[in-house]
Design an enzyme around this catalytic site. Structure first.
Site, PDB file in Angstrom:
ATOM      1  N   LEU A  69      42.495  40.749  18.403  1.00 35.71           N
ATOM      2  CA  LEU A  69      41.825  39.632  19.070  1.00 35.71           C
ATOM      3  C   LEU A  69      41.920  39.771  20.582  1.00 35.71           C
ATOM      4  CD1 LEU A  69      43.109  36.672  16.885  1.00 35.71           C
ATOM      5  CD2 LEU A  69      40.778  37.529  16.972  1.00 35.71           C
ATOM      6  N   GLY A 115      49.616  40.360  28.605  1.00 37.61           N
ATOM      7  CA  GLY A 115      50.893  40.749  29.194  1.00 37.61           C
ATOM      8  C   GLY A 115      52.020  40.842  28.193  1.00 37.61           C
ATOM      9  N   ASP A 156      53.302  28.785  32.023  1.00 37.47           N
ATOM     10  CA  ASP A 156      52.084  29.571  32.261  1.00 37.47           C
ATOM     11  C   ASP A 156      50.843  28.816  31.805  1.00 37.47           C
ATOM     12  OD1 ASP A 156      50.699  31.676  33.252  1.00 37.47           O
ATOM     13  OD2 ASP A 156      51.146  33.072  31.621  1.00 37.47           O
TER      14      ASP A 156
END
Ligand SMILES: *[C@@H]1O[C@H](CO)[C@@H](O)[C@H](O)[C@H]1NC(C)=O
Ligand SMILES: *[C@@H]1O[C@H](CO)[C@@H](O)[C@H](O)[C@H]1NC(C)=O
Ligand SMILES: *[C@@H]1O[C@H](CO)[C@@H](O)[C@H](O)[C@H]1NC(C)=O
Ligand SMILES: *[C@@H]1O[C@H](CO)[C@@H](O)[C@H](O)[C@H]1NC(C)=O
Ligand SMILES: *[C@@H]1O[C@H](CO)[C@@H](O)[C@H](O)[C@H]1NC(C)=O
Ligand SMILES: *[C@@H]1O[C@H](CO)[C@@H](O)[C@H](O)[C@H]1NC(C)=O
Ligand SMILES: *[C@@H]1O[C@H](CO)[C@@H](O)[C@H](O)[C@H]1NC(C)=O
Length: 666
Positions: free
Chosen positions: A356, A360, A475
């Site tokens: 998919l 990172g 994040d």
């Protein structure tokens, strides 16, 4: 034309040109009187010539009489002694090592003044060459070596070469054994493969050229010779010489050297050998007693062993392939633990087709769990086994107990050595990021965007406040917001960013996050808090409304500054994404933009909590009045702090193309 006639014609022409005397012989297998033997050489009753045996390492076989290599009548006619005549020879040989792939030393076709070669030591000198005066023209030795030993002392090419030796064991020219096929392609041969081969040696007295050609037996003589050497044999070959073979073998590595047939001709082409008449090589191995005992029984045993071995091998490999790591503390999370094998099957062996996205942290694969047939996303995170990893994994895994409609549900995990696999709900509509940027095919309308915003806010509030411990996302960005089948926004990847800074000391902490979303104090101190999350959320709000990334890489301008300056000009509504057209609720847009600016306050204390954010968004509370937005300091601080850190991890690089992996994933 009739062959006989042709032969006569050629014969006639030959005699006409040089009036040379032809002499030759052909042995398709050797008769008792054809050759004289020396050393270990024997002639088998079937006509096979065997040059070496296991107790005596040296053997020679020569044509019994001397062969005249120069014409008589020219000598008579008072002129200089005539030059060496053309000659040609061919023989069929086999080198059969007792130990597979180990051989010593080889066969030499040799033309020498004497049959008695006892003057030279065996082994590497082939029983022919004298080690003390190797290059002495007076030795008068011409030889072609089939050498299976690489003797660097003599500058040997390799352990499988053919060479022309003139008065010296140091070959004048040598080449890897082989031949040029009809397509002129070189085909390697291994001299000591036990294969029967044929060698041709031709010398043209006119052209002063020596050609040597090798081929496996049964193949027509290759057109292109293996070795071709321009050399005048006049000083080397006397008027009369002996021709034959010399062979040596080692004391430990024993090899049998056979010559099956030989033909030779001076002043003409050596007659071709009749391969069908050649003697057979002895069978290798002991005489067969009972075919059951000698062949079938070992074969059956071998097969049985092979089957057992492969079963064990397969089992071990399978075991290793699907090996997992399980520790005591994990047992309490039992239901969340997946079998690696199941994940392997679900993702069809982590096929690229099921990929998919790559980010990172690692790769994300789509999968369908066996039996339940639930669609999942499997994230493979490889990590070094370092200190703190265990706690980190425990923490991540414990997040499997988080449940909220606006976070991506972690269904479970699997641990292997150096690898953590996380299994999430599959999000069919992918990441929000993909619907905002790069001219998406479908763009979200305002209602959808507002719903996503409210959803993400609720999800983040849950992480910050409603669970038993505070979870800092670290994040937050559009690419970490995924859309479920009803287009609800769901936060993914929470806590994962810690993967990078876990277990390292705080001084060298890597900043994880993405520039533009990163609060100035986060960039400065490396410390993530709920209010650094709020800052990121503010950047996210502006991104969703404006349809722009928080940091314009080309213009090096922060979106928050742009919106801030519009606010200062009382034109904040102009910041709205053009893709929305006029189809939006101005009050809501203004609310979200202002909230975005508020969350982006440089002073963490001015930022609202996520609970307040949720209240503002739902209109339970009204937004505090914003004053003048100090954009210059904002940019400055953001940039300064960015630049102050050199050891950003990839995910914090300004070209935030390196998105967190769920991003492109779902
Ligand atoms: C090898 O050759 C030598 C010399 O001819 C002979 O004495 C010896 O018996 C032979 N050995 C075998 C095993 O044939
Ligand atoms: C051939 O004979 C001539 C004259 O007799 C002599 O000068 C020359 O050296 C001889 N060549 C050789 C190769 O012997
Ligand atoms: C080779 O050299 C040895 C010793 O130097 C000498 O005794 C012998 O005669 C030489 N042999 C030949 C053929 O020149
Ligand atoms: C070659 O052999 C001859 C005699 O056998 C000897 O006189 C001469 O010195 C040798 N030449 C070399 C270079 O060893
Ligand atoms: C034979 O070749 C080896 C290796 O190239 C060299 O060291 C040696 O001097 C040569 N010997 C002669 C007699 O040419
Ligand atoms: C032939 O043999 C040489 C030397 O052993 C080797 O380098 C080469 O790869 C071989 N070529 C083929 C086609 O087997
Ligand atoms: C050697 O081979 C070359 C190339 O095939 C050929 O032209 C030449 O005539 C040959 N010489 C001898 C002596 O066979």
């Amino acid at each position: 034309m009739f062959p006989e006639l042709a032969f006569l014609l050629i014969h006639f022409m030959c005699t006409l040109v040089s009036s040379d005397q032809q002499f030759g012989f052909t042995f398709n297998g050797f008769g008792p009187k054809d050759i004289s033997l020396d050393g270990a050489a024997i002639r088998a009753p079937n006509g096979l010539l065997k040059l070496t045996n296991s107790t005596s390492q040296q053997g020679q076989a020569f044509y019994s009489n001397q062969v005249r290599f120069r014409n008589k009548q020219s000598a008579k006619s008072g002129t200089n002694a005539s030059s060496v005549s053309s000659f040609s020879t061919t023989f069929v040989f086999a080198i059969v090592p007792e130990v597979y792939r180990l051989s010593a030393h080889g066969i030499l076709f040799v033309v020498t003044p004497t049959k008695s070669l006892s003057r030279a030591p065996p082994f590497e000198y082939f029983g022919v060459f004298n080690p003390t005066n190797k290059t002495n023209a007076t030795d008068h030795v011409f030889a072609v070596e089939l050498d299976t030993i690489q003797n660097n002392q003599f500058g040997d090419l390799n352990y499988d070469h053919v060479g022309i030796d003139i008065n010296s064991i140091n070959s004048t020219i040598s080449e890897q054994a082989g031949y040029f096929d009809d397509a002129n392609k070189f085909q390697n041969l291994s001299l000591f493969s036990g294969q029967i081969m044929q060698l041709w040696v031709e010398y043209s007295g006119l052209e002063k050229q020596i050609n040597v050609t090798l081929a496996p037996v049964g193949i027509r003589k290759p057109k292109r010779p293996l070795l071709s050497l321009s050399y005048d044999l006049d000083p080397v070959i006397n008027e009369e010489m002996y021709v034959g073979f010399s062979s040596t073998t080692g004391t430990i590595i024993f090899t049998s050297h056979y010559v099956l047939g030989w033909s030779f001709m001076v002043n003409g082409r050596a007659e071709e050998l009749d391969l069908s008449k050649l003697p057979r090589l002895p069978r290798i191995g002991p005489k067969k007693k009972s075919s059951f005992l000698t062949i079938w029984l070992p074969l059956i045993l071998a097969i049985m062993m092979l089957v057992t071995f492969s079963a064990v091998f397969y089992y071990v490999r399978r075991k290793r392939k699907f090996a997992e790591v399980l520790e005591d503390w994990e047992l309490e999370y039992g239901p969340h633990r997946f079998k690696y094998k199941d994940l392997y099957v679900a993702t069809k062996g982590f096929k690229d087709k099921e990929l998919l996205g790559i980010g990172g942290f690692g790769r994300v694969y789509r999968g369908v769990l066996p039996i339940s047939e639930i669609e999942v996303a499997v994230k493979r995170i490889s990590h070094e086994s370092r200190q703190g990893m265990r706690e980190f994994i425990a923490e991540i895994v414990s997040m499997g107990r988080l449940r909220h409609r606006n976070i991506v549900q972690l269904l479970g995990y699997c641990r292997r050595r150096g690898e953590l696999l996380l299994v999430y709900d599959y999000m069919p509509n992918g990441s929000l990021d993909r619907l905002l940027h790069n001219n998406p095919e479908i763009s979200l309308n305002w209602m959808q965007r507002f719903r996503v915003i409210k959803g993400v806010a609720a999800g983040l509030k849950y992480l910050h406040q409603d669970w038993e411990q505070v979870v800092i996302h670290r994040d937050i960005k559009a690419s970490n917001v995924l859309l479920d089948s009803e287009m609800n926004g769901r936060l993914g990847d929470f806590g994962l960013a810690r993967l990078y800074d876990h277990g390292t000391d705080t001084q060298t902490t890597h900043i994880v996050g993405t520039i533009g979303y990163l609060a100035p104090e986060h960039a400065r101190t490396g410390k993530a808090t709920t209010s650094t999350d709020v800052y990121s959320f503010g950047a996210f709000l502006l991104e969703v409304v404006c349809g722009r990334r928080p940091l314009d890489v080309q213009e090096e301008i922060l979106l928050v500054d742009k919106v801030g300056s519009l606010w200062n000009k009382r034109e904040i509504i102009r910041a709205v994404d053009h893709n929305l057209g006029v189809d939006y609720v101005a009050e809501e847009v203004e609310l979200v933009l202002k909230l975005g600016l508020l969350c982006s306050s440089i002073d963490p204390n001015l930022r609202p909590s996520m609970e307040q954010v949720v209240h503002y968004l739902h209109g339970y509370e009204s937004l505090p009045e914003l004053s003048y937005f100090d954009s210059i300091s904002q940019s400055e601080i953001a940039y300064k702090s960015d630049r102050g850190f050199s050891n950003f991890t990839t995910s914090s690089h300004p070209s935030s193309a390196v998105e967190s992996f769920l991003s492109s994933g779902r």
